[in-house]
Motif scaffolding. Structure first.
Motif, PDB file in Angstrom:
ATOM      1  N   LEU A 675       0.775  -1.220   0.009  1.00  0.00           N
ATOM      2  CA  LEU A 675      -0.056  -0.122  -0.187  1.00  0.00           C
ATOM      3  C   LEU A 675       0.811   1.396  -0.227  1.00  0.00           C
ATOM      4  CD1 LEU A 675      -2.867  -0.888   2.480  1.00  0.00           C
ATOM      5  CD2 LEU A 675      -3.169  -0.442   0.097  1.00  0.00           C
ATOM      6  N   SER A 676       1.892   1.113   0.788  1.00  0.00           N
ATOM      7  CA  SER A 676       2.838   2.348   0.822  1.00  0.00           C
ATOM      8  C   SER A 676       3.596   2.686  -0.686  1.00  0.00           C
ATOM      9  CB  SER A 676       3.965   2.123   1.892  1.00  0.00           C
ATOM     10  OG  SER A 676       4.735   1.089   1.544  1.00  0.00           O
ATOM     11  N   ARG A 677       3.514   1.717  -1.336  1.00  0.00           N
ATOM     12  CA  ARG A 677       4.118   1.944  -2.672  1.00  0.00           C
ATOM     13  C   ARG A 677       3.206   2.157  -3.780  1.00  0.00           C
ATOM     14  NH1 ARG A 677       9.085   0.393  -5.276  1.00  0.00           N
ATOM     15  NH2 ARG A 677       9.979   0.696  -3.087  1.00  0.00           N
ATOM     16  N   GLY A 678       1.890   2.238  -3.281  1.00  0.00           N
ATOM     17  CA  GLY A 678       0.865   2.815  -4.220  1.00  0.00           C
ATOM     18  C   GLY A 678      -0.030   1.551  -4.957  1.00  0.00           C
ATOM     19  N   TYR A 679       0.147   0.256  -4.505  1.00  0.00           N
ATOM     20  CA  TYR A 679      -0.552  -0.549  -5.019  1.00  0.00           C
ATOM     21  C   TYR A 679      -1.824  -1.041  -4.402  1.00  0.00           C
ATOM     22  CZ  TYR A 679       4.046  -1.995  -7.456  1.00  0.00           C
ATOM     23  OH  TYR A 679       5.114  -2.133  -7.888  1.00  0.00           O
ATOM     24  N   GLU A 680      -2.962  -1.391  -5.082  1.00  0.00           N
ATOM     25  CA  GLU A 680      -4.030  -1.520  -4.326  1.00  0.00           C
ATOM     26  C   GLU A 680      -3.983  -3.205  -3.909  1.00  0.00           C
ATOM     27  OE1 GLU A 680      -8.820  -2.387  -5.575  1.00  0.00           O
ATOM     28  OE2 GLU A 680      -7.773  -1.161  -6.702  1.00  0.00           O
ATOM     29  N   VAL A 681      -4.315  -3.625  -2.722  1.00  0.00           N
ATOM     30  CA  VAL A 681      -3.837  -4.814  -2.073  1.00  0.00           C
ATOM     31  C   VAL A 681      -5.228  -5.376  -1.550  1.00  0.00           C
ATOM     32  CG1 VAL A 681      -2.469  -5.986  -0.630  1.00  0.00           C
ATOM     33  CG2 VAL A 681      -1.707  -3.943  -1.435  1.00  0.00           C
ATOM     34  N   ALA A 682      -5.493  -6.852  -1.726  1.00  0.00           N
ATOM     35  CA  ALA A 682      -6.573  -7.595  -1.320  1.00  0.00           C
ATOM     36  C   ALA A 682      -6.043  -8.850  -0.443  1.00  0.00           C
ATOM     37  CB  ALA A 682      -7.421  -8.070  -2.258  1.00  0.00           C
ATOM     38  N   VAL A 683      -6.553  -9.484   0.493  1.00  0.00           N
ATOM     39  CA  VAL A 683      -5.774 -10.489   1.510  1.00  0.00           C
ATOM     40  C   VAL A 683      -6.661 -11.581   1.346  1.00  0.00           C
ATOM     41  CG1 VAL A 683      -4.245  -8.721   2.650  1.00  0.00           C
ATOM     42  CG2 VAL A 683      -6.687  -9.469   3.461  1.00  0.00           C
ATOM     43  N   ALA A 684      -6.286 -12.904   1.783  1.00  0.00           N
ATOM     44  CA  ALA A 684      -6.811 -13.974   1.752  1.00  0.00           C
ATOM     45  C   ALA A 684      -6.098 -14.817   2.891  1.00  0.00           C
ATOM     46  CB  ALA A 684      -6.854 -14.781   0.147  1.00  0.00           C
ATOM     47  N   VAL A 685      -7.104 -15.533   3.590  1.00  0.00           N
ATOM     48  CA  VAL A 685      -6.276 -16.193   4.669  1.00  0.00           C
ATOM     49  C   VAL A 685      -5.680 -17.565   4.554  1.00  0.00           C
ATOM     50  CG1 VAL A 685      -7.854 -14.882   6.376  1.00  0.00           C
ATOM     51  CG2 VAL A 685      -8.720 -17.242   5.533  1.00  0.00           C
ATOM     52  N   ASP A 686      -6.269 -18.019   3.426  1.00  0.00           N
ATOM     53  CA  ASP A 686      -5.582 -19.569   2.859  1.00  0.00           C
ATOM     54  C   ASP A 686      -5.604 -19.663   1.359  1.00  0.00           C
ATOM     55  OD1 ASP A 686      -8.072 -20.428   2.377  1.00  0.00           O
ATOM     56  OD2 ASP A 686      -8.330 -21.159   4.632  1.00  0.00           O
ATOM     57  N   GLY A 687      -5.272 -20.712   1.066  1.00  0.00           N
ATOM     58  CA  GLY A 687      -5.238 -21.304  -0.568  1.00  0.00           C
ATOM     59  C   GLY A 687      -6.726 -21.085  -1.000  1.00  0.00           C
ATOM     60  N   MET A 688      -7.560 -21.705  -0.254  1.00  0.00           N
ATOM     61  CA  MET A 688      -8.798 -21.915  -0.645  1.00  0.00           C
ATOM     62  C   MET A 688      -9.574 -20.514  -0.979  1.00  0.00           C
ATOM     63  SD  MET A 688     -11.527 -23.819  -1.979  1.00  0.00           S
ATOM     64  CE  MET A 688     -11.051 -25.624  -1.245  1.00  0.00           C
ATOM     65  N   ASP A 689      -9.525 -19.570   0.189  1.00  0.00           N
ATOM     66  CA  ASP A 689      -9.977 -18.256  -0.067  1.00  0.00           C
ATOM     67  C   ASP A 689      -9.326 -17.384  -1.155  1.00  0.00           C
ATOM     68  OD1 ASP A 689     -11.603 -16.255   0.776  1.00  0.00           O
ATOM     69  OD2 ASP A 689      -9.720 -15.480   2.320  1.00  0.00           O
ATOM     70  N   GLY A 690      -7.753 -17.859  -1.233  1.00  0.00           N
ATOM     71  CA  GLY A 690      -7.101 -17.112  -2.365  1.00  0.00           C
ATOM     72  C   GLY A 690      -7.862 -17.631  -3.640  1.00  0.00           C
ATOM     73  N   TRP A 691      -8.214 -18.716  -3.771  1.00  0.00           N
ATOM     74  CA  TRP A 691      -8.447 -19.275  -5.136  1.00  0.00           C
ATOM     75  C   TRP A 691     -10.040 -18.655  -5.429  1.00  0.00           C
ATOM     76  CZ3 TRP A 691      -7.509 -20.751  -9.624  1.00  0.00           C
ATOM     77  CH2 TRP A 691      -8.508 -21.511 -10.282  1.00  0.00           C
ATOM     78  N   ASN A 692     -10.864 -18.621  -4.471  1.00  0.00           N
ATOM     79  CA  ASN A 692     -12.166 -17.869  -4.469  1.00  0.00           C
ATOM     80  C   ASN A 692     -12.068 -16.505  -4.797  1.00  0.00           C
ATOM     81  OD1 ASN A 692     -13.655 -20.324  -3.975  1.00  0.00           O
ATOM     82  ND2 ASN A 692     -13.717 -19.888  -1.918  1.00  0.00           N
ATOM     83  N   ALA A 693     -11.202 -15.735  -4.400  1.00  0.00           N
ATOM     84  CA  ALA A 693     -11.124 -14.380  -4.864  1.00  0.00           C
ATOM     85  C   ALA A 693     -10.316 -14.340  -6.235  1.00  0.00           C
ATOM     86  CB  ALA A 693      -9.908 -13.765  -3.681  1.00  0.00           C
ATOM     87  N   LEU A 694      -9.539 -15.048  -6.718  1.00  0.00           N
ATOM     88  CA  LEU A 694      -8.951 -15.037  -7.946  1.00  0.00           C
ATOM     89  C   LEU A 694     -10.062 -15.302  -8.905  1.00  0.00           C
ATOM     90  CD1 LEU A 694      -5.539 -17.113  -7.219  1.00  0.00           C
ATOM     91  CD2 LEU A 694      -5.851 -14.741  -8.057  1.00  0.00           C
ATOM     92  N   ARG A 695     -10.891 -16.267  -8.721  1.00  0.00           N
ATOM     93  CA  ARG A 695     -11.905 -16.455  -9.637  1.00  0.00           C
ATOM     94  C   ARG A 695     -13.035 -15.330  -9.797  1.00  0.00           C
ATOM     95  NH1 ARG A 695     -14.818 -22.337  -8.558  1.00  0.00           N
ATOM     96  NH2 ARG A 695     -14.620 -21.416  -6.339  1.00  0.00           N
ATOM     97  N   GLY A 696     -13.203 -14.721  -8.758  1.00  0.00           N
ATOM     98  CA  GLY A 696     -14.065 -13.768  -8.610  1.00  0.00           C
ATOM     99  C   GLY A 696     -13.608 -12.206  -8.827  1.00  0.00           C
ATOM    100  N   GLU A 697     -12.451 -11.971  -9.006  1.00  0.00           N
ATOM    101  CA  GLU A 697     -11.699 -10.707  -9.242  1.00  0.00           C
ATOM    102  C   GLU A 697     -10.599 -10.860  -9.847  1.00  0.00           C
ATOM    103  OE1 GLU A 697     -11.678  -8.080  -5.495  1.00  0.00           O
ATOM    104  OE2 GLU A 697     -12.688  -9.915  -4.491  1.00  0.00           O
ATOM    105  N   ASP A 698     -10.200  -9.524 -10.589  1.00  0.00           N
ATOM    106  CA  ASP A 698      -8.961  -9.499 -11.535  1.00  0.00           C
ATOM    107  C   ASP A 698      -7.711  -8.907 -10.853  1.00  0.00           C
ATOM    108  OD1 ASP A 698     -10.193 -10.331 -13.792  1.00  0.00           O
ATOM    109  OD2 ASP A 698     -10.850  -8.543 -14.353  1.00  0.00           O
ATOM    110  N   PHE A 699      -6.749  -9.633 -10.610  1.00  0.00           N
ATOM    111  CA  PHE A 699      -5.405  -9.090 -10.132  1.00  0.00           C
ATOM    112  C   PHE A 699      -4.231  -8.955 -11.066  1.00  0.00           C
ATOM    113  CE2 PHE A 699      -8.210 -10.931  -6.810  1.00  0.00           C
ATOM    114  CZ  PHE A 699      -7.922 -10.000  -5.716  1.00  0.00           C
TER     115      PHE A 699
END
Length: 778
Positions: A675-699
């Motif tokens: 965030l301090s470098r200007g990037y927009e950041v999202a977080v996930a608590v484990d691999g399954m949560d991360g996989w759901n986020a990747l399928r639902g949003e663009d990174f």
């Protein structure tokens, strides 16, 4: 089984069917006689029903049925002849006789002879005019009428309450609708029956009926595929007509100097073209006729299959009027249930799921709403309380209203109960409106009763009703007038198999919004969009409504066309209202719901699929789920702006990074650095949560740990590389382990960069991110 045993089993089955039909006639007639004991037509109907049951029981050899129906018939004949005036006590006893007859007629049930003898003695005692005979006929061990009535009421309540949970997997679905008073006769052994109209009634399983509806809908869709072929043949006809004119023009040009061979070839071409035209016209006419006939038959097949799923609303009311009456009597109250809209057609699956919530509401009305006769008379009301149940169709929904003329809700007592249960501070509770107070009644575990009784006081009631209605994609509301009664308003879909929808285009694909959740469709000009607290709104019906893009919610590419007018669907789910911007409105369609493959699990924002007329697929929106997605985007600040003019003016978009790590400390450290470098950041608590986020949003970048619960980083990277949409996404693995084999595992799985946490420092992470995706706004 011997032939005699098979015959006896078949006869007993027919006796069971007749007992079901005749006891329904008895129950309805007896409830009417309680209000008007001398009504001749109801007396005649009840007497004939008892007489028919007596004859059927005698033929089958069920002596207990003969005895019970005989004493019931004697009682009714005495009433017909004026020797007996039917009192509520007589109605109680006759209703108990109908229950006893059904127990006797139930296959496999065992009815003790003492129960039959006791009932016969009870009825003889009630009908006899001789006091000495009465004393002789009543056995000393026979329970009192009040005890039997209370036990019977509780049995009815229990059976109705558990109807939802114990519903059979195989529904008895009548292909031909029986008459309201079905006197069914044998048409042979097994499941075949004949109604009074002469039409055969069959039983089919729900699964087969669903398959029939599915096949008929697909057949209807397939017939629509003939239309493009017909249109193409019409174009060929027009082309041939043009070719004929071209030949005519050619012949005119060559008429002066055409040699015989050329003229002969021209005539032959004209002849062949004429034959082709004639054949094409004939075949086009035949295909058009076939297409019309096929579409008509497919439509009729679909309508008939759909009608087989529809049942009258009265089907859910079997036993409800009796339950209300007996429960009221057991509580010392006089209660009558009036039903309006019994013939309203509803999907059988909806009816099955409505039985339990309606039973809850009726019990609630009898127990909490209707007062004791003395209290009602003191308030200037009739001693008998009235509960009205109304069913109707409105805008593709089944609307059910349950109204009682009882005491309503004591709002002050409710307010005190809220404070005592520490659900709200006293200062806040004192300012709650009536609507806000009534909403507490729908909370789990909330009850106005201080003591637990056989009927209520356990805190299970309105919250269960609300939960079951929401499962039907419906809603329930309550209002009341102090001292005048309460009203419950239920809205549920008419069918779960078919849904009327608005089909829209989102990112080049078709999606359907159920009309039941659409408040309005409208155009919103770009200059109508305003910014409030960092969010986009537009003015709709004297309120600001939040605006969201369907392309972001459904992960579809945004339109490249800049338009001054947005197509917006205003959706509502209870108090939540939002406008969803789509590309265009395709139109309203009636869609046959096709469940998604269960292996997909719950697909975010999608409830089911369907087929359009041209055979193309459409996904049906889960509006409630979509509204939750909107709230999530609002809470995380990820909601995209859809004011196209503003988007075009600012082409510098911040790059997005997803950080996946089960350690809160590591997640927060990496998030703050990025965030301090200007990037927009999202977080996930484990691999399954991360996989759901990747399928639902663009990174633009994925940063993941390796050792995590549910799904580790290696599995996550493997899934990313197998996905056609994500396989080019840069991936960085950050791990505690700094061994060569671990580094190799990560890189072999498809990671672009491996960083060990042991040598982790701020610049190392940021330098790696810049190396992979560049600066935040590059």
């Amino acid at each position: 089984m011997t032939p005699d045993q098979m015959r006896d089993a078949s006869l007993f089955e027919l006796f069971t069917l007749e007992a079901e039909a005749q006891t329904q006639v008895l129950s309805a007639g007896l409830l009417a006689l309680e209000r008007n004991p001398t009504q001749a037509d109801h007396l005649e109907a009840c007497m004939r029903a008892a007489h028919s049951l007596k004859g059927a029981a005698r033929i089958v050899g069920v002596n207990a049925g003969v005895s019970v129906s005989h004493v019931m018939e004697d009682c009714l004949v005495s009433a017909q002849e004026g020797r007996l005036h039917l009192l509520p006590e007589h109605i109680d006893a006759l209703l108990m006789g109908t229950d006893l007859l059904m127990r006797i007629a139930t296959p496999g049930a065992s009815v003790p002879q003492a129960d039959v003898d006791g009932y016969v003695a009870l009825m003889n005692n009630m009908v006899s005019d001789d006091p000495a005979m009465k004393a002789m006929l009543v056995p000393t061990a026979l329970p009192s009428l009040e005890d039997i009535l209370l036990a019977n009421a509780q049995s009815l309540v229990t059976s109705l309450q558990s109807a939802q949970d114990s519903a059979a997997e195989e529904l008895a679905a009548s292909v031909v609708e029986p008459a309201p008073d079905p006197a069914l006769k044998a048409d042979g052994p097994g499941e075949r029956r004949v109604a009074e109209t002469g039409e055969r009634v069959l039983r089919v399983t729900a699964e087969r009926l669903n398959n029939l509806l599915d096949l008929s809908s697909k057949s209807l869709v397939e017939t629509q595929r003939l239309k493009p072929y017909l249109a193409a043949m019409q174009r060929v006809k027009r082309t041939q007509t043009g070719a004929t004119r071209a030949l005519d023009s050619l012949e005119a040009l060559l008429a002066a100097n055409t040699d015989p061979d050329a003229q002969k070839a021209l005539d032959e071409a004209r002849r062949l073209l004429g034959e082709a035209q004639h054949l094409l016209i004939q075949q086009t006419a035949d295909l058009d006729e076939f297409g019309w006939q096929a579409s008509q038959r497919a439509q009729l097949l679909y309508d008939t299959a759909l009608a087989c799923r529809m049942r009258p609303f009265a089907d859910v009311l079997a036993g409800q009027a009796r339950m209300v009456r007996d429960l009221g009597r057991s509580l010392g109250k006089q209660v009558r249930l009036e039903i309006d809209g019994e013939k309203t057609q509803v999907d059988r699956d909806v009816l099955e799921k409505l039985e339990a919530p309606l039973t809850h509401l009726l019990r609630n009305a009898v127990d909490h709403g209707i007062e004791l006769p003395a209290q009602r008379i003191a308030c200037g009301k009739p001693a008998e309380g009235l509960i009205q149940l109304k069913a109707s169709h409105q805008a593709g929904l089944l609307v059910v209203e349950l109204i009682d003329d009882g005491a309503g809700v004591d709002l002050e007592r409710l307010r005190l109960s809220i404070i005592e249960r520490k659900l709200s501070p006293a200062e806040t509770a004192a300012q709650l409106s009536e609507e806000e107070l009534l909403s507490f009644l729908f909370l789990p575990g909330f009850s106005m009763r201080d003591k637990v009784t056989e009927v209520s006081g356990r805190g299970v009631g309105l919250d269960a009703v609300q939960h079951m209605i929401r499962q039907l994609r419906g809603g329930v509301e309550m209002d009341q007038r102090a001292g005048q009664g309460s009203r419950f308003h239920l809205e549920v879909p008419l069918t779960l198999s078919v849904v009327r929808s608005l089909v829209v285009d989102v990112g080049g694909e078709a999606y359907a919004f159920p009309l039941a959740h659409i408040e309005r469709m409208r155009d919103v000009r770009a200059d109508e969009i305003v910014q409030l607290e960092g969010r986009q709104h537009f003015w709709h019906e004297e309120r600001h409504v939040g605006l969201v893009a369907a392309t972001q919610l459904l992960n579809r590419p945004a339109s490249q066309h800049s338009e001054d007018v947005l197509k917006v669907v205003v959706i509502r789910e209870r108090d939540a209202v939002y406008g969803v911007a789509v590309e265009r409105f395709i139109g309203e369609r009636t869609l046959v719901v096709l469940p998604l493959d269960p292996r997909l699990g719950k697909v975010q924002d999608i409830s089911a699929g369907a087929l359009l007329d041209d055979g193309s697929a459409v996904l049906i929106i889960d509006v409630e789920d979509m509204l939750r997605s909107v709230e999530k985007l609002l809470n995380t600040g990820r909601l995209e702006r859809i004011d196209r003019r503003s988007r075009q003016a600012d082409t510098r978009v911040r790059k997005r990074v997803l950080v996946v790590d089960d350690s809160l400390t590591v997640r927060e450290l990496e998030r703050k650095l990025l965030l301090s470098r200007g990037y927009e950041v999202a977080v996930a608590v484990d691999g399954m949560d991360g996989w759901n986020a990747l399928r639902g949003e663009d990174f633009d970048l994925l940063i993941t740990d390796i050792d995590m619960p549910r799904m580790d980083g290696i599995e996550l990277v493997t899934l990313v590389r197998r996905d056609s949409r994500l396989q080019s996404l840069p991936v960085m693995v950050v791990s505690y382990k700094d061994r060569e084999e671990d580094r190799r595992r990560g890189l072999d799985a498809g990671a672009d960069y491996y960083l060990a946490k042991a040598s982790f420092h701020d610049d190392a992470l940021l330098d790696a991110v810049v190396e992979l995706i560049g600066d935040a706004q590059g």
